[in-house]
Motif scaffolding. Structure first.
Motif, PDB file in Angstrom:
ATOM      1  N   GLY A 227       4.862  -3.725   4.518  1.00 15.64           N
ATOM      2  CA  GLY A 227       4.994  -3.751   3.062  1.00 15.64           C
ATOM      3  C   GLY A 227       4.911  -2.355   2.473  1.00 15.64           C
ATOM      4  N   LEU A 228       4.018  -1.538   3.033  1.00 14.22           N
ATOM      5  CA  LEU A 228       3.880  -0.156   2.564  1.00 14.22           C
ATOM      6  C   LEU A 228       5.159   0.638   2.803  1.00 14.22           C
ATOM      7  N   ALA A 229       5.759   0.471   3.981  1.00 11.74           N
ATOM      8  CA  ALA A 229       6.980   1.202   4.318  1.00 11.74           C
ATOM      9  C   ALA A 229       8.165   0.743   3.471  1.00 11.74           C
ATOM     10  N   VAL A 230       8.330  -0.565   3.348  1.00  2.65           N
ATOM     11  CA  VAL A 230       9.435  -1.098   2.550  1.00  2.65           C
ATOM     12  C   VAL A 230       9.255  -0.714   1.079  1.00  2.65           C
ATOM     13  N   GLY A 231       8.011  -0.801   0.578  1.00  3.77           N
ATOM     14  CA  GLY A 231       7.737  -0.397  -0.797  1.00  3.77           C
ATOM     15  C   GLY A 231       8.016   1.077  -1.020  1.00  3.77           C
ATOM     16  N   SER A 232       7.643   1.918  -0.055  1.00  8.07           N
ATOM     17  CA  SER A 232       7.891   3.352  -0.180  1.00  8.07           C
ATOM     18  C   SER A 232       9.381   3.657  -0.215  1.00  8.07           C
ATOM     19  N   LEU A 233      10.140   2.964   0.617  1.00  6.53           N
ATOM     20  CA  LEU A 233      11.599   3.128   0.619  1.00  6.53           C
ATOM     21  C   LEU A 233      12.183   2.766  -0.742  1.00  6.53           C
ATOM     22  N   PHE A 234      11.752   1.631  -1.265  1.00  4.29           N
ATOM     23  CA  PHE A 234      12.230   1.207  -2.577  1.00  4.29           C
ATOM     24  C   PHE A 234      11.805   2.190  -3.662  1.00  4.29           C
ATOM     25  N   GLY A 235      10.525   2.580  -3.664  1.00  2.64           N
ATOM     26  CA  GLY A 235      10.010   3.469  -4.696  1.00  2.64           C
ATOM     27  C   GLY A 235      10.709   4.811  -4.719  1.00  2.64           C
TER      28      GLY A 235
ATOM     29  N   HIS B 227     -12.728  -6.972   0.459  1.00  6.51           N
ATOM     30  CA  HIS B 227     -12.702  -7.646   1.753  1.00  6.51           C
ATOM     31  C   HIS B 227     -11.704  -8.806   1.696  1.00  6.51           C
ATOM     32  N   VAL B 228     -10.436  -8.468   1.762  1.00  4.46           N
ATOM     33  CA  VAL B 228      -9.384  -9.474   1.756  1.00  4.46           C
ATOM     34  C   VAL B 228      -8.482  -9.232   2.968  1.00  4.46           C
ATOM     35  N   ARG B 229      -7.731 -10.246   3.300  1.00  2.32           N
ATOM     36  CA  ARG B 229      -6.813 -10.134   4.430  1.00  2.32           C
ATOM     37  C   ARG B 229      -5.590  -9.314   4.028  1.00  2.32           C
ATOM     38  N   LEU B 230      -5.290  -8.294   4.808  1.00  2.00           N
ATOM     39  CA  LEU B 230      -4.119  -7.471   4.544  1.00  2.00           C
ATOM     40  C   LEU B 230      -2.853  -8.276   4.822  1.00  2.00           C
ATOM     41  N   ASP B 231      -1.839  -8.069   3.982  1.00  2.00           N
ATOM     42  CA  ASP B 231      -0.553  -8.710   4.218  1.00  2.00           C
ATOM     43  C   ASP B 231       0.561  -7.858   3.631  1.00  2.00           C
ATOM     44  N   PHE B 232       1.781  -8.342   3.755  1.00  2.00           N
ATOM     45  CA  PHE B 232       2.962  -7.610   3.312  1.00  2.00           C
ATOM     46  C   PHE B 232       2.904  -7.312   1.819  1.00  2.00           C
ATOM     47  N   ASP B 233       2.515  -8.305   1.015  1.00  2.55           N
ATOM     48  CA  ASP B 233       2.486  -8.139  -0.439  1.00  2.55           C
ATOM     49  C   ASP B 233       1.533  -7.035  -0.879  1.00  2.55           C
ATOM     50  N   LEU B 234       0.391  -6.933  -0.217  1.00  2.00           N
ATOM     51  CA  LEU B 234      -0.599  -5.925  -0.605  1.00  2.00           C
ATOM     52  C   LEU B 234      -0.136  -4.498  -0.298  1.00  2.00           C
ATOM     53  N   GLY B 235       0.877  -4.378   0.531  1.00  2.00           N
ATOM     54  CA  GLY B 235       1.411  -3.051   0.823  1.00  2.00           C
ATOM     55  C   GLY B 235       2.503  -2.607  -0.120  1.00  2.00           C
ATOM     56  N   ILE B 236       3.116  -3.568  -0.849  1.00  2.00           N
ATOM     57  CA  ILE B 236       4.279  -3.242  -1.676  1.00  2.00           C
ATOM     58  C   ILE B 236       3.925  -2.300  -2.824  1.00  2.00           C
ATOM     59  N   VAL B 237       2.900  -2.664  -3.616  1.00  2.00           N
ATOM     60  CA  VAL B 237       2.581  -1.890  -4.814  1.00  2.00           C
ATOM     61  C   VAL B 237       2.170  -0.455  -4.478  1.00  2.00           C
ATOM     62  N   PRO B 238       1.198  -0.226  -3.564  1.00  2.00           N
ATOM     63  CA  PRO B 238       0.890   1.167  -3.219  1.00  2.00           C
ATOM     64  C   PRO B 238       2.065   1.883  -2.566  1.00  2.00           C
ATOM     65  N   GLY B 239       2.900   1.139  -1.834  1.00  2.00           N
ATOM     66  CA  GLY B 239       4.067   1.752  -1.218  1.00  2.00           C
ATOM     67  C   GLY B 239       5.060   2.260  -2.241  1.00  2.00           C
ATOM     68  N   VAL B 240       5.375   1.446  -3.242  1.00  2.00           N
ATOM     69  CA  VAL B 240       6.300   1.862  -4.295  1.00  2.00           C
ATOM     70  C   VAL B 240       5.738   3.047  -5.066  1.00  2.00           C
ATOM     71  N   PHE B 241       4.447   2.984  -5.372  1.00  2.00           N
ATOM     72  CA  PHE B 241       3.802   4.088  -6.087  1.00  2.00           C
ATOM     73  C   PHE B 241       3.905   5.379  -5.278  1.00  2.00           C
ATOM     74  N   LEU B 242       3.621   5.311  -3.982  1.00  2.00           N
ATOM     75  CA  LEU B 242       3.679   6.488  -3.125  1.00  2.00           C
ATOM     76  C   LEU B 242       5.098   7.028  -3.013  1.00  2.00           C
ATOM     77  N   GLY B 243       6.059   6.134  -2.797  1.00  2.00           N
ATOM     78  CA  GLY B 243       7.451   6.570  -2.675  1.00  2.00           C
ATOM     79  C   GLY B 243       7.960   7.230  -3.930  1.00  2.00           C
TER      80      GLY B 243
END
Length: 364
Positions: free
Chosen positions: A19-27, A252-268
């Motif tokens: 999710g982080l990688a895909v979000g970064s690409l999009f961002g 303390h939550v389970r990591l998943d694809f969705d949780l990576g999208i927002v920081p990924g887009v912001f970073l990208g």
């Protein structure tokens, strides 16, 4: 393909990294292309065949064509995607789409655009994005959920073939691929007509490719995992609410694809803006403008949860798998945006502080 990686880092972490990688690409490429449904809808409603419309068409067509090409090659199966397999709502799609379209014009950007601009130092977009996330959470599980559930239940549609718009019309994968190619040709035609620079053209295409990458990654992860993995791609309403609750409630939550999208887009987007030297702080100029943004953010937050997705989640990701409700949402967004622009912006006297012109940089 991903089995060895799953064994090495674990399914949850790999899903989050995806999710982080895909979000970064999009961002990154959404920032470089100035991708914005709001700006494209305004150009369309004003009868202008400009670069913003061309960028949106290319992004949409790239996501549509790429997804259907992978399906046709047998490298992707989207039949279990939420947008197709689960029960949907026609009433929610239409009403939510119109609300979202109205909101994105008032807030001068959809949810993804607000996130991209927040990373560039736009405090107006940051505040609007936070209000969007709070409202989305309230509509999903909070105070506004009864209203959302009532509107959703007005007109339901079962999952399966009845949610596949091309199946309803008697088409299958070849027809979907051919229809997607028509959209891609239209995108290139608009790009040529508007004299879209090559940098914007390629950035727009790669913004759409990020949606395809999300589908392919989650599909491959589901194939490699022993536990169930939800097939999905880019969306911003649910992930924005999830990240907000992560920050406010418990880390303390389970990591998943969705949780990576927002920081990924912001970073990208942050990297893209820093590379182009476009980082700058911007704020509100007056209280009237602030009220406009906040009202728009509330409409988008509730509308996105009612519609089952935002301008990207429903308007591009859902449309790329030909989900009936996603295409209805998309029509509603364009209608809502056009009507709001006509009534609120073009209906007001021209002032020095009026909304940015269609051809500007389109910052929120």
């Amino acid at each position: 393909m991903l089995t060895s990686v799953v064994d090495l880092v674990g399914e949850d972490l790999l899903s989050w990294l995806g999710g982080l990688a895909v979000g970064s690409l999009f961002g990154f490429f959404a920032q470089r292309s100035r991708f914005c449904l709001r700006a494209a809808a305004i150009e369309f409603s004003r009868g202008v065949s400009g670069q913003r419309l061309a960028v949106w068409l290319l992004t949409f067509a790239a996501a549509l064509t790429g997804t259907q090409l992978f399906v046709a090659l047998g490298w992707l199966d989207v039949s279990n995607a939420r947008q197709l397999a689960q029960q949907g709502s026609i009433s929610g799609a239409l009403i939510g789409g119109v609300m979202f379209g109205c909101g994105m014009v008032l807030a001068r950007g959809c949810a993804s655009r607000l996130l991209v601009l927040s990373a560039n130092g736009n405090l107006r977009a940051l505040l609007s994005g936070l209000v969007f996330a709070v409202t989305a959470q309230a509509a999903w599980r909070g105070l506004l959920s009864p209203a959302r559930e009532w509107l959703t239940g007005l007109w339901l549609v079962d999952g399966g073939p009845s949610r596949d718009i091309m199946s309803l019309l008697g088409g299958a994968t070849p027809e979907k691929l051919a229809f997607s190619a028509v959209w891609l040709l239209a995108g290139f035609a608009f790009a040529f007509h508007s004299r879209l620079p090559p940098r914007l053209l390629w950035s727009a295409l790669l913004t759409g490719v990020a949606v395809v990458a999300g589908w392919v990654f989650t599909y491959q992860l589901a194939e490699a995992s022993f536990s169930p993995v939800t097939l999905k791609s880019l969306t911003f309403s649910g992930p924005s609410a999830d990240v907000l609750m992560l920050v406010l409630n418990s880390p303390h939550v389970r990591l998943d694809f969705d949780l990576g999208i927002v920081p990924g887009v912001f970073l990208g987007s942050l990297v893209a803006a820093a590379w182009a030297r476009e980082l700058r702080l911007e704020g509100f100029s007056d209280g009237l403008g602030m009220r406009r943004y906040l009202i728009g953010a509330v409409l988008m937050g509730f509308g996105a949860m009612l519609a089952g997705g935002c301008a990207v989640g429903a308007g591009i990701t859902g449309a790329s798998v030909f989900a009936l409700t996603a295409w209805i949402v998309l029509v509603g967004m364009w209608l809502g945006a056009g009507l709001t622009d006509l009534i609120v912006d073009r209906g007001l006297p021209r002032r020095a502080s009026a909304s940015p012109a269609v051809g500007d940089r389109g910052n929120a």
